[in-house]
Every structure is written in structure tokens, then in C-alpha cells.
Design a protein around this motif. Structure first.
Motif, PDB file in Angstrom:
ATOM      1  N   VAL A   1       1.442   4.940   1.122  1.00  0.00           N
ATOM      2  CA  VAL A   1       0.991   5.834   2.191  1.00  0.00           C
ATOM      3  C   VAL A   1       1.109   7.287   1.748  1.00  0.00           C
ATOM      4  O   VAL A   1       0.137   8.049   1.769  1.00  0.00           O
ATOM      5  CB  VAL A   1       1.788   5.590   3.478  1.00  0.00           C
ATOM      6  CG1 VAL A   1       1.341   6.545   4.585  1.00  0.00           C
ATOM      7  CG2 VAL A   1       1.623   4.145   3.930  1.00  0.00           C
ATOM      8  N   LEU A   2       2.285   7.702   1.320  1.00  0.00           N
ATOM      9  CA  LEU A   2       2.453   9.085   0.863  1.00  0.00           C
ATOM     10  C   LEU A   2       3.775   9.234   0.123  1.00  0.00           C
ATOM     11  O   LEU A   2       4.659   8.387   0.215  1.00  0.00           O
ATOM     12  CB  LEU A   2       2.384  10.067   2.044  1.00  0.00           C
ATOM     13  CG  LEU A   2       3.455   9.946   3.142  1.00  0.00           C
ATOM     14  CD1 LEU A   2       4.668  10.817   2.813  1.00  0.00           C
ATOM     15  CD2 LEU A   2       2.897  10.377   4.490  1.00  0.00           C
TER      16      LEU A   2
ATOM     17  N   GLU B   1       0.841  -1.191   0.000  1.00  0.00           N
ATOM     18  CA  GLU B   1       0.000   0.000   0.000  1.00  0.00           C
ATOM     19  C   GLU B   1       0.881   1.247   0.000  1.00  0.00           C
ATOM     20  O   GLU B   1       1.889   1.304   0.694  1.00  0.00           O
ATOM     21  CB  GLU B   1      -0.924   0.027   1.222  1.00  0.00           C
ATOM     22  CG  GLU B   1      -1.932  -1.116   1.255  1.00  0.00           C
ATOM     23  CD  GLU B   1      -2.846  -1.027   2.462  1.00  0.00           C
ATOM     24  OE1 GLU B   1      -2.751  -0.018   3.200  1.00  0.00           O
ATOM     25  OE2 GLU B   1      -3.651  -1.952   2.657  1.00  0.00           O
TER      26      GLU B   1
ATOM     27  N   PHE C   1       5.659   3.324   2.086  1.00  0.00           N
ATOM     28  CA  PHE C   1       4.771   2.204   1.752  1.00  0.00           C
ATOM     29  C   PHE C   1       4.536   1.361   3.007  1.00  0.00           C
ATOM     30  O   PHE C   1       5.341   1.376   3.948  1.00  0.00           O
ATOM     31  CB  PHE C   1       5.384   1.329   0.655  1.00  0.00           C
ATOM     32  CG  PHE C   1       5.649   2.047  -0.635  1.00  0.00           C
ATOM     33  CD1 PHE C   1       4.736   2.006  -1.671  1.00  0.00           C
ATOM     34  CD2 PHE C   1       6.830   2.776  -0.813  1.00  0.00           C
ATOM     35  CE1 PHE C   1       4.982   2.674  -2.872  1.00  0.00           C
ATOM     36  CE2 PHE C   1       7.077   3.440  -2.008  1.00  0.00           C
ATOM     37  CZ  PHE C   1       6.153   3.392  -3.028  1.00  0.00           C
ATOM     38  N   GLU C   2       3.454   0.608   2.974  1.00  0.00           N
ATOM     39  CA  GLU C   2       3.119  -0.303   4.070  1.00  0.00           C
ATOM     40  C   GLU C   2       2.894  -1.709   3.528  1.00  0.00           C
ATOM     41  O   GLU C   2       2.412  -1.888   2.403  1.00  0.00           O
ATOM     42  CB  GLU C   2       1.861   0.147   4.808  1.00  0.00           C
ATOM     43  CG  GLU C   2       2.066   1.315   5.745  1.00  0.00           C
ATOM     44  CD  GLU C   2       0.807   1.648   6.529  1.00  0.00           C
ATOM     45  OE1 GLU C   2       0.915   2.350   7.553  1.00  0.00           O
ATOM     46  OE2 GLU C   2      -0.288   1.199   6.105  1.00  0.00           O
TER      47      GLU C   2
END
Length: 280
Positions: free
Chosen positions: A160-161, A158, A174-175
Motif C-alpha cells: 500500500v505505501l 499487496e 501491506f494488504e
């Protein structure tokens, strides 16, 4: 009369079986790969190398995610210590959905940092493609936060920013969830339970292998199929004899009659005195 003796090779067969299992485990262990070694740490340290070792189950898999913002679509691809995209050494790339499909390297796994906590690992790839007009035109950097989730072996990547509104130290974040970084659960078995389990397994192997040997090779029937039947019979007889000696008495003891009011001590007969026969 046919007498079936227990084979002397039963114990040897069990030993050979155990040695064969140990040899297979040794070979498998020697062939186990450590793909995280392909990551080159920015500053080599045993602590960071140990953290990287936790991510071994995630290697050789490409994680990808697609995002859309401001009419722009991007696909991000990530590997743990592996190549993605067209650039050798690229661990995380951004691919634009345009006619040219421009690929931007966000970080190289040849310049890696690994920071670990109790239930998370932060993987940092540096020396990506330089910014054109942001962040003082420094090289891009990607941070992947891998968090513990026991229910997921390999989660979804995912975004994130993207932090690029600063002069320096810009990054992509990222996650990813994975059970690989979860701490080991404490064992619920005590030392005694583990010993009992190991003993039960060894006993089962002994009985099964000995039974098959006696039946298929020796051709024994009935109780003679039991491995080392004569030996265990003798052990049982000796145990019974020992129990007989220790637990049984030689004969019934005579109950003392004192409770009936009769003394067990011999009664003394009254003395006969002849004083009256003496002359005065």
C-alpha cells in the motif's frame, strides 16, 4: 428347522466402531499444530493470542510481491509467524533487485502485535533494520492488514505505501485478503434438525453394520439379515396389539332409536283403578 437368532454382538460392534472414530479424532486433534505460537507478542495478552489464532490457516506459506518505482525494483516476502529471507526471526523482508541483492528486514515476528476487528486483523512486526537517514534512524516496522474475503482462502500480498517522511513512527503498510479472518456464519439448522440428522446418521450406521455382520459373519438370508430382526418383530407385534386395544371397539354399538320418534325409556302401563268396585 434352522432358527437364526440376532447376534448379541451387534450392539457391541457398533460401540467399538464409535469408540474407534472418537479415538482417531482425539489423536488428530492432539497432533494439530499451532504455528502462531512462534510469534512473540510485544506484550503477551490472551486477547492478542486469540486474534493470532485466527491466522493459523495462513502459516507456513510465503507471500511475495514485486514492485517497481523510480527505476528501483523490490521483492517483498512475508510469512505469518515464520522465517523469510536470510535473517532468523524475520517475518517480512525487502529484497532489492541489484547485483548485491540487499535484504532489508522490515519486521520481526518475535516482536509482534495483533489487533483484531469484526472482519479484519492487523498484524504488526517491529524491530526491523534501522533507517539510514529517515525517521530519526529508528527501526523499521511493517503493518499487514488482513481483511475478510470469503471467496479467497489466501489472497495476494499487496504493497500500500511506505511512510518514511516523518520524524518517528514510520511504517510499511501491506494488504492481504483471506477468509480466515471472516466471522462465522450463523447456523441455518435448528436444534431439532441437528438432532434428527444425528439420529439418522446413527440409524444408518446401525443398519449398515448390522446388515454386514448378519450377512458376512452369521450367514443370514432374507429378512434375517436385518439386525436384531426378532427383537424388532416383537416390538412391531406389541405396537399392533396396543393399537388394536386403544383404537378399536369391542362391538358395534346399537344406534339409539330416538330419532325415529321412538323413546328408549320403557313405557309405563296405565294403572288399573278399581274404585268403581268399592261399595258406595
Amino acid at each position: 428347522m434352522k432358527v437364526s437368532m440376532s447376534p448379541p454382538h451387534t450392539a457391541t460392534s457398533v460401540r467399538l466402531l464409535v469408540l474407534a472414530v472418537q479415538l482417531v479424532l482425539l489423536v488428530c486433534g492432539s497432533q494439530a499444530r499451532d504455528d502462531t505460537k512462534r510469534c512473540k507478542l510485544f506484550s503477551e495478552s490472551p486477547a492478542e493470542r486469540k486474534v493470532l489464532g485466527l491466522l493459523e490457516p495462513l502459516t507456513n506459506k510465503t507471500f511475495s510481491v514485486e514492485t517497481t518505482s523510480d527505476k528501483e525494483r523490490y521483492t517483498y516476502q512475508f510469512q505469518v509467524c515464520g522465517d523469510v529471507g536470510k535473517t532468523v526471526g524475520a517475518g517480512l523482508v525487502q529484497i532489492g533487485h541489484t547485483e548485491k541483492k540487499v535484504e532489508t528486514v522490515l519486521g520481526l515476528y518475535t516482536v509482534t502485535q495483533a489487533i483484531g476487528g469484526s472482519d479484519w486483523v492487523m498484524l504488526i512486526y517491529s524491530n526491523g533494520t534501522t533507517y539510514n537517514g529517515h525517521c530519526s534512524k529508528e527501526m523499521r516496522k511493517a503493518i499487514v492488514m488482513i481483511s475478510c474475503n470469503r471467496g479467497v482462502e489466501m489472497g495476494k500480498l499487496e504493497v500500500v505505501l511506505e511512510e518514511r517522511e516523518r520524524d518517528r513512527d514510520c511504517f510499511y503498510l501491506f494488504e492481504l485478503d483471506s477468509s480466515a479472518v471472516c466471522p462465522a456464519l450463523p447456523s441455518q439448522l435448528s436444534a431439532g434438525s441437528i438432532i434428527l440428522i444425528i439420529g439418522f446418521v446413527l440409524l444408518s450406521v446401525y443398519l449398515i453394520c448390522g446388515f454386514l455382520y448378519q450377512r458376512l459373519i452369521v450367514g443370514a438370508k432374507g429378512l434375517q439379515q436385518f439386525p436384531n430382526y426378532v427383537f424388532w418383530t416383537e416390538v412391531g407385534n406389541l405396537a399392533a396389539d396396543g393399537c388394536n386395544v386403544v383404537c378399536r371397539t369391542q362391538g358395534p354399538e346399537e344406534e339409539p332409536p330416538t330419532y325415529r320418534g321412538v323413546s328408549t325409556e320403557p313405557e309405563e302401563e296405565p294403572e288399573e283403578r278399581d274404585d268403581h268396585l268399592l261399595p258406595m
